[in-house]
Design a protein around this motif. Structure first.
Motif: not given
Length: 184
Positions: A116-122, A130-133, A136-140, A146-151
């Motif tokens: 979870n990040l900023n109230g969203n689950v991926y 994951s990236a150094a900073n 994930p963001a958004g709803t895509g 980084g090297g991870v792909t999230w939904a």
């Protein structure tokens, strides 16, 4: 939907615990939850346990939160927890939701792990670090971090310290579970 006062929102939250009843069973499972609590269980059962008689704190400001930390029995299977289900004494499932852990920078993630990040689950759809900073963001459905792909999966619900459950693991730490009643 009409706008609701805090008093009404608190009553709604308290009614959830009353309807489910004292000492329900909580299950921690892999994968995404089924379509509704009335649907057959989905994913593998990792562990379960009986919640205390008074398992949620009184609602305040329209939010109902878990009372204390649930103590689950030893894990019967290994995997990443993706959802929880709460079963009343009569055996009916009355509540379910997403499980995630806090996103961490520069961490290796595996497919199907949820953060979870900023109230969203991926949910990771491609393993990597994951990236150094940022994170994930958004709803895509193909969010690169980084090297991870999230939904995007949905809004944050239950947060665990670590969603990776091992066979025989005794108990887990639930960082939070809060139900926010609609205001409008």
């Amino acid at each position: 939907m009409p706008q609701l006062s805090t008093r009404v929102r608190n009553a709604m939250g308290n009614a959830i615990e009353t309807a489910i009843g004292a000492s329900p069973v909580i299950e921690f499972r892999t994968g995404l939850p089924p379509a509704s609590p009335a649907s057959a269980s989905a994913g593998n059962l990792l562990m379960s346990g009986t919640l205390p008689a008074d398992w949620m704190a009184d609602a305040a400001n329209g939010v109902k939160s878990l009372n204390g930390t649930p103590k689950a029995d030893a894990a019967v299977a290994a995997g990443y927890a993706g959802h929880y289900r709460i079963k009343a004494a009569d055996g009916a499932y009355d509540m379910q939701g997403l499980i995630s852990e806090n996103w961490t920078a520069s961490k290796a993630y595996v497919v199907n792990q949820q953060v979870n990040l900023n109230g969203n689950v991926y949910r990771a759809t491609a393993a990597g670090t994951s990236a150094a900073n940022g994170g994930p963001a958004g709803t895509g459905a193909a969010i690169v971090d980084g090297g991870v792909t999230w939904a995007y999966v949905g809004p944050q619900e239950m947060v665990l310290t670590n969603t990776n459950i091992a066979v025989g693991q005794d108990g887990i730490t639930v960082n939070s579970l809060a139900l926010t009643m609609p205001a409008a």
